[in-house]
Design an enzyme around this catalytic site. Structure first.
Site, PDB file in Angstrom:
ATOM      1  N   ARG A 171       0.002   7.560  -2.217  1.00 24.78           N
ATOM      2  CA  ARG A 171       0.268   8.829  -1.974  1.00 24.78           C
ATOM      3  C   ARG A 171       2.242   9.379  -2.698  1.00 24.78           C
ATOM      4  NH1 ARG A 171      -0.972   6.076   3.136  1.00 24.78           N
ATOM      5  NH2 ARG A 171      -1.263   4.387   2.057  1.00 24.78           N
TER       6      ARG A 171
ATOM      7  N   HIS B  70       2.397   3.582  -9.050  1.00 25.26           N
ATOM      8  CA  HIS B  70       1.953   1.768  -9.323  1.00 25.26           C
ATOM      9  C   HIS B  70       2.560   1.736  -9.945  1.00 25.26           C
ATOM     10  CE1 HIS B  70      -2.114   2.316  -7.580  1.00 25.26           C
ATOM     11  NE2 HIS B  70      -2.713   3.686  -8.302  1.00 25.26           N
TER      12      HIS B  70
ATOM     13  N   ARG C 235       1.916  -4.434   6.413  1.00 26.36           N
ATOM     14  CA  ARG C 235       1.652  -4.052   5.462  1.00 26.36           C
ATOM     15  C   ARG C 235       2.272  -2.693   5.138  1.00 26.36           C
ATOM     16  NH1 ARG C 235      -4.187  -2.879   4.180  1.00 26.36           N
ATOM     17  NH2 ARG C 235      -4.564  -0.439   3.661  1.00 26.36           N
TER      18      ARG C 235
ATOM     19  N   LEU D  20      10.649 -21.601  -4.600  1.00 22.76           N
ATOM     20  CA  LEU D  20       9.590 -20.246  -3.853  1.00 22.76           C
ATOM     21  C   LEU D  20       7.718 -20.415  -4.671  1.00 22.76           C
ATOM     22  CD1 LEU D  20       8.808 -17.193  -2.052  1.00 22.76           C
ATOM     23  CD2 LEU D  20      10.412 -16.760  -4.066  1.00 22.76           C
TER      24      LEU D  20
ATOM     25  N   ASP E 203       0.978  -0.829   0.228  1.00 25.13           N
ATOM     26  CA  ASP E 203      -0.447   0.321   0.057  1.00 25.13           C
ATOM     27  C   ASP E 203       1.287   1.066   0.103  1.00 25.13           C
ATOM     28  OD1 ASP E 203      -2.286   1.176  -0.339  1.00 25.13           O
ATOM     29  OD2 ASP E 203      -2.576   1.249   2.646  1.00 25.13           O
TER      30      ASP E 203
HETATM   31  C1  IPE Z   1      -5.276  -2.213  -0.266  1.00 25.11           C
HETATM   32  O1  IPE Z   1      -5.044  -1.447   0.042  1.00 25.11           O
HETATM   33  C2  IPE Z   1      -5.137  -3.145  -1.319  1.00 25.11           C
HETATM   34  C3  IPE Z   1      -3.914  -3.639  -2.326  1.00 25.11           C
HETATM   35  C4  IPE Z   1      -2.251  -2.776  -1.650  1.00 25.11           C
HETATM   36  C5  IPE Z   1      -3.811  -3.780  -2.880  1.00 25.11           C
HETATM   37  P1  IPE Z   1      -6.489  -0.008  -0.154  1.00 25.11           P
HETATM   38  O2  IPE Z   1      -5.387   0.959  -0.829  1.00 25.11           O
HETATM   39  O3  IPE Z   1      -7.065  -0.484  -1.393  1.00 25.11           O
HETATM   40  O4  IPE Z   1      -6.702  -0.617   0.997  1.00 25.11           O
HETATM   41  P2  IPE Z   1      -7.779   0.409   2.020  1.00 25.11           P
HETATM   42  O5  IPE Z   1      -8.826   1.199   1.232  1.00 25.11           O
HETATM   43  O6  IPE Z   1      -6.829   1.932   2.039  1.00 25.11           O
HETATM   44  O7  IPE Z   1      -8.205  -0.111   3.180  1.00 25.11           O
HETATM   45  C1  IPE Z   2      -1.684   0.033  -3.337  1.00 27.79           C
HETATM   46  O1  IPE Z   2      -1.654   2.114  -2.998  1.00 27.79           O
HETATM   47  C2  IPE Z   2      -1.947  -0.177  -4.698  1.00 27.79           C
HETATM   48  C3  IPE Z   2      -3.221  -1.128  -4.755  1.00 27.79           C
HETATM   49  C4  IPE Z   2      -3.914  -1.165  -4.624  1.00 27.79           C
HETATM   50  C5  IPE Z   2      -3.396  -1.715  -6.362  1.00 27.79           C
HETATM   51  P1  IPE Z   2      -2.571   2.961  -3.380  1.00 27.79           P
HETATM   52  O2  IPE Z   2      -2.672   2.944  -4.893  1.00 27.79           O
HETATM   53  O3  IPE Z   2      -4.285   1.870  -2.582  1.00 27.79           O
HETATM   54  O4  IPE Z   2      -1.757   4.054  -2.732  1.00 27.79           O
HETATM   55  P2  IPE Z   2      -2.499   4.723  -1.690  1.00 27.79           P
HETATM   56  O5  IPE Z   2      -3.235   4.260  -0.284  1.00 27.79           O
HETATM   57  O6  IPE Z   2      -3.587   5.386  -2.389  1.00 27.79           O
HETATM   58  O7  IPE Z   2      -1.513   5.994  -1.041  1.00 27.79           O
HETATM   59 MG    MG Z   3      -4.147   2.422  -0.593  1.00 27.27          MG
END
Ligand code: IPE
Ligand code: IPE
Ligand code: MG
Length: 244
Positions: A14, A27, A178, A121, A10
């Site tokens: 940001r 991404h 996480r 793995l 995650d």
């Molecule tokens: C969880 O992240 C899903 C992935 C990392 C793929 P999100 O960004 O979607 O989670 P929330 O919405 O903050 O809970």
């Molecule tokens: C995780 O990063 C990747 C996916 C959920 C696909 P985010 O896209 O959720 O990034 P933030 O949490 O908005 O920073």
């Molecule tokens: Mg996120």
């Protein structure tokens, strides 16, 4: 060393926004961190690595972001699969893949078949994955077995149930990491989390690397996992092992 590590990757959005860029830039940058985490797992003898790439809830994001994520997934599959295969890594995509385009489904199938006999793995990529979906899907498969006479209700227990989830044949989940600073599971491996250790860090996913992975593993190694026993029982047990 944990045998099975899962990561909620995650913080891509940001990370990009902090740099004044579009979320999708994050991404793309996140792919390098995926590569680093696979390298680390392979190097240190972790048997299974499960990465949360796209949740069943992520479809609700703006259309252009979803489409960039799908394109990136496709691109990474094309580029990285032969390298995974060379490194004796078995790739599996876990989640409800029916929602993907035929082209992507075909590519996933090919990659899974190519790497199916590898055993250094297991790399699970969770895409269109939801922990509740995983449990419901296992229940449905078991119901099918029962109604078709291949299984009796008495044979349903925790071990046999596990065999119908998306993570059969791999060690129990030891460590869930996480990144991105939030302390929640976001519908990731609900069944598998039963006795996992949780590690949360502020690092945004594109900044994750082998050093951050090592910090998580060191933190994990210092914990006492009690599985319901008392601390004294665990200490006595480990002393017993040393004396044996
Ligand atoms: C969880 O992240 C899903 C992935 C990392 C793929 P999100 O960004 O979607 O989670 P929330 O919405 O903050 O809970
Ligand atoms: C995780 O990063 C990747 C996916 C959920 C696909 P985010 O896209 O959720 O990034 P933030 O949490 O908005 O920073
Ligand atoms: Mg996120």
């Amino acid at each position: 060393m944990p045998q099975h590590v899962a990561i909620i990757m995650d913080g891509n959005g940001r990370w990009a926004q902090q740099k004044g860029k579009h979320r999708t830039f994050g991404h793309k940058a996140g792919v390098d961190a995926v590569r680093d985490s696979v390298t680390f797992a392979r190097k240190h003898g972790i048997k299974a690595l499960t990465l949360f790439a796209f949740s069943s809830e992520n479809w609700k994001r703006p259309e252009d972001e979803v489409s960039i994520l799908m394109g990136l997934f496709d691109l990474v599959l094309s580029r990285e699969v032969s390298k995974l295969n060379k490194n004796n890594i078995k790739l599996k995509v876990i989640g409800d893949v029916d929602a993907f385009s035929d082209k992507l489904k075909e590519k996933i199938k090919k990659a899974e078949v190519l790497t199916q006999n590898n055993n250094a793995l297991t790399l699970n990529i969770a895409a269109n994955y939801g922990g509740r979906w995983d449990v419901v899907n296992a229940a449905k498969k078991i119901c099918n077995e029962v109604t078709s006479g291949n299984m009796s209700i008495e044979e349903i227990d925790e071990a046999s149930f596990s065999d119908y989830t998306s993570t059969p044949d791999i060690p129990e989940l030891d460590l869930l990491i996480r990144t991105g600073g939030d302390h929640r599971v976001s519908n990731f491996l609900l069944w598998q989390c039963a006795y996992a250790e949780f590690y949360f860090c502020e690092t945004l996913w594109p900044d994750f690397n082998e050093t951050v992975f090592a910090e998580a593993v060191i933190d994990y190694a210092q914990r006492q996992r009690r599985f319901g026993l008392t601390g004294d029982q665990i200490t006595a047990d480990s002393l017993g092992e040393h004396n044996a």
